[in-house]
Design a protein around this motif. Sequence first.
Motif, PDB file in Angstrom:
ATOM      1  N   ALA A  71     131.445  10.803 -48.567  1.00 43.49           N
ATOM      2  CA  ALA A  71     131.382  11.959 -49.465  1.00 43.49           C
ATOM      3  C   ALA A  71     130.016  12.069 -50.123  1.00 43.49           C
ATOM      4  O   ALA A  71     129.454  13.166 -50.240  1.00 43.49           O
ATOM      5  CB  ALA A  71     132.476  11.850 -50.526  1.00 43.49           C
ATOM      6  N   LYS A  72     129.463  10.934 -50.555  1.00 42.06           N
ATOM      7  CA  LYS A  72     128.157  10.954 -51.224  1.00 42.06           C
ATOM      8  C   LYS A  72     127.045  11.382 -50.262  1.00 42.06           C
ATOM      9  O   LYS A  72     126.123  12.112 -50.658  1.00 42.06           O
ATOM     10  CB  LYS A  72     127.851   9.583 -51.817  1.00 42.06           C
ATOM     11  CG  LYS A  72     128.704   9.221 -53.020  1.00 42.06           C
ATOM     12  CD  LYS A  72     128.495  10.200 -54.160  1.00 42.06           C
ATOM     13  CE  LYS A  72     129.342   9.870 -55.365  1.00 42.06           C
ATOM     14  NZ  LYS A  72     129.172  10.866 -56.462  1.00 42.06           N
ATOM     15  N   SER A  73     127.119  10.943 -49.028  1.00 39.68           N
ATOM     16  CA  SER A  73     126.086  11.366 -48.066  1.00 39.68           C
ATOM     17  C   SER A  73     126.187  12.868 -47.801  1.00 39.68           C
ATOM     18  O   SER A  73     125.165  13.549 -47.676  1.00 39.68           O
ATOM     19  CB  SER A  73     126.198  10.574 -46.764  1.00 39.68           C
ATOM     20  OG  SER A  73     127.401  10.864 -46.079  1.00 39.68           O
ATOM     21  N   LYS A  74     127.400  13.396 -47.752  1.00 35.82           N
ATOM     22  CA  LYS A  74     127.574  14.838 -47.562  1.00 35.82           C
ATOM     23  C   LYS A  74     127.040  15.622 -48.753  1.00 35.82           C
ATOM     24  O   LYS A  74     126.584  16.770 -48.607  1.00 35.82           O
ATOM     25  CB  LYS A  74     129.060  15.169 -47.340  1.00 35.82           C
ATOM     26  CG  LYS A  74     129.581  14.748 -45.970  1.00 35.82           C
ATOM     27  CD  LYS A  74     131.051  15.102 -45.797  1.00 35.82           C
ATOM     28  CE  LYS A  74     131.549  14.674 -44.421  1.00 35.82           C
ATOM     29  NZ  LYS A  74     133.003  14.986 -44.230  1.00 35.82           N
ATOM     30  N   GLU A  75     127.069  15.005 -49.947  1.00 35.65           N
ATOM     31  CA  GLU A  75     126.524  15.648 -51.141  1.00 35.65           C
ATOM     32  C   GLU A  75     124.997  15.591 -51.183  1.00 35.65           C
ATOM     33  O   GLU A  75     124.378  16.212 -52.044  1.00 35.65           O
ATOM     34  CB  GLU A  75     127.091  14.984 -52.396  1.00 35.65           C
ATOM     35  CG  GLU A  75     128.578  15.242 -52.611  1.00 35.65           C
ATOM     36  CD  GLU A  75     129.152  14.397 -53.747  1.00 35.65           C
ATOM     37  OE1 GLU A  75     128.361  13.730 -54.459  1.00 35.65           O
ATOM     38  OE2 GLU A  75     130.387  14.407 -53.916  1.00 35.65           O
ATOM     39  N   GLY A  76     124.396  14.831 -50.254  1.00 33.38           N
ATOM     40  CA  GLY A  76     122.943  14.773 -50.204  1.00 33.38           C
ATOM     41  C   GLY A  76     122.330  13.428 -50.527  1.00 33.38           C
ATOM     42  O   GLY A  76     121.102  13.270 -50.483  1.00 33.38           O
ATOM     43  N   MET A  77     123.150  12.437 -50.858  1.00 38.05           N
ATOM     44  CA  MET A  77     122.615  11.109 -51.157  1.00 38.05           C
ATOM     45  C   MET A  77     122.142  10.429 -49.876  1.00 38.05           C
ATOM     46  O   MET A  77     122.811  10.490 -48.848  1.00 38.05           O
ATOM     47  CB  MET A  77     123.683  10.245 -51.837  1.00 38.05           C
ATOM     48  CG  MET A  77     123.199   8.848 -52.225  1.00 38.05           C
ATOM     49  SD  MET A  77     124.542   7.802 -52.867  1.00 38.05           S
ATOM     50  CE  MET A  77     124.850   8.565 -54.461  1.00 38.05           C
TER      51      MET A  77
END
Length: 256
Positions: free
Chosen positions: A178-184
């Motif tokens: 989820a965090k990678s999808k948010e741009g992290m």
Amino acid sequence: MISIQNLTKKFGQVTAVDKLSLEIPKGELFAFLGPNAAGKTTTIKLMAGLLKPSEGRILVGGHDVSGRDYLKARQLLSYVPDVPYLYEKLTAFEFLYFVARLYNFSPRDIEKKAALLLDLFGLSSHRDHLAEDFSHGMRQRLIMCAALIHEPQVMLIDEPMVGLDPRSSRLVKDILKAKSKEGMAIFISTHTLPLAEELADRIGIIDQSRLIALGTMETLRQQSGVNGHLEEVFLKLTREVIQINAFSSLNSQDPA
């Protein structure tokens, strides 16, 4: 988001990392693999600013981790070591409060963020328990809370699943996705090859201090000539030889 440029780290006559160059954009989950003593943990510690490079540099959000603007770089990242360290006499909430205050969050914001993270990681009922009473898995989950509380843009994780039970492992996987999808931008180092195969957008393999392979699973399969799972690809690329000792069974003789 992360730019590693000609990175070299030497300890005396030993070269732990040799001329490593990588570019990791926002939203990428990158897995860094290698045999023991290949240079993985040294690389992560260099990225976190815990070690200074012998040559080269690391930029996070355009800021040099070891340069004059190192504080700006470190504001953007978080680091989760393979062995979590906690202040034993602080409660879970006190530890999160301590970490968040380092990033100048207000007490009101800390209360909200800590409550959300403790609930997310199943630690709400242990909010006021001392860290010294936590199991290894609970410590790992609390460290993950601390790593996320300042909403970093880059996350560095050394062996993310160490000590976690299956349910907690699933939770951490889902959060990382989820965090990678948010741009992290997420950089994980692990020996758990199925984890890397499941999560990573790209994979880098380091062996004897040098990057020997880089790309998606399909790219690594092409490079290795192995159309299989990551374990087979990894073993081929690192030239690992699995030796199975065969023992001859003794011929039994019927008793006279």
